[in-house]
Design an enzyme around this catalytic site. Sequence first.
Site, short mmCIF file in Angstrom:
data_model
loop_
_atom_site.label_atom_id
_atom_site.label_comp_id
_atom_site.label_asym_id
_atom_site.label_seq_id
_atom_site.Cartn_x
_atom_site.Cartn_y
_atom_site.Cartn_z
N HIS A 99 40.82 37.80 49.85
CA HIS A 99 40.16 37.40 48.87
C HIS A 99 40.85 37.48 47.97
CE1 HIS A 99 39.56 41.19 46.95
NE2 HIS A 99 39.12 42.13 47.47
N GLY A 100 40.73 36.06 46.94
CA GLY A 100 41.47 36.59 45.51
C GLY A 100 41.43 37.07 44.46
#
Length: 338
Positions: A99-100
């Site tokens: 994920h970012g």
Amino acid sequence: MEPDTGPCCASPSGTGLLRAATGSRAAPGGLSASLPGHRLLRAAVLLLLTRLCCSGSVPDIAVHFGTKTRYEDVVRPGLNLSSAAAGCSPVHLTAVIRHGTRFPTVKNIRRIERLSRLVQSQAPRGHGAPSWLREIQEQWQQWYTEDMDGRLVEKGRADLRNLAMRLFSSFPGLLSEAGLRGGGITVKTSSKHRCVSSAEAFQEGLHQSWSLPSLSVLDPEYVHEVDDSLMRSFERCRGYVEGVETNATATEEVDRFKHGPELRQVRARFSTFLSFVVADLVEAAFFICSYELAIKSLYSPWCRLFTKEDAKVPTDPKAVVVKAKVGFFQHLDKKKKK
């Protein structure tokens, strides 16, 4: 249904899975039409950390931020993943994508809040205090709130959009609009909100690559699938849950480390001005430094608490935990192969 007690496969928490392939459902005239004249290439994409290029705005301890490292600090500019095997035609791509950039979890936000209160109420003030401490007390604001709780920040969405565009530039035939709409591309994610948001942002990046209008949060054209049975399979593995996750003895090394000589040395140096600091608060200060660089690109005054040697210590407890967890599944894999 009870969780399977047999061997389980662990999927790293906080990741998503992308698969793209040519075939009958891909765009007409795609790579599958030219395969006979080419060798086949099966490509897997791994995000590898490279050495950070530090500038004046990046603390020199940033090399020890681990999973809190900024994505832009590990991207290799100009890397064309498809050029590694000249003369080959890619026919399949599997990418395991983290994920970012996100906010701290509520657990760490509470620790940050506690540390902030103690620094304001118990640490020395005035000219007798070091400059970094005065800067924290007089200028730094505790801006984290519990509703943030690990959610993706806007910069995190940009991380995934940019990744999608970089992958598209390397594999345009596999990551085509027709492939996504025709089922040639599958995107799987866990139910964690930051992972779902990352899956959405990745698809937004593909749309930008295709010069299509941006997707909105409520746009039904998002095609990802939430699949915790795959992406968080460890939660359903009884052997893991009982043997590691809820077993206090499985991570005894963490407790020994928290009371060991490395952290004692860091706390001893801090105690001159921060006598209330315990192991968890040392880690909280380190997290503030790393999160503020990752989220806001700020060189936080909290970073100045740590020397290069200090910075090697706070992330080690988590490394010990991860080693215990990963080791469990490696043990199962060995048993399965016998």
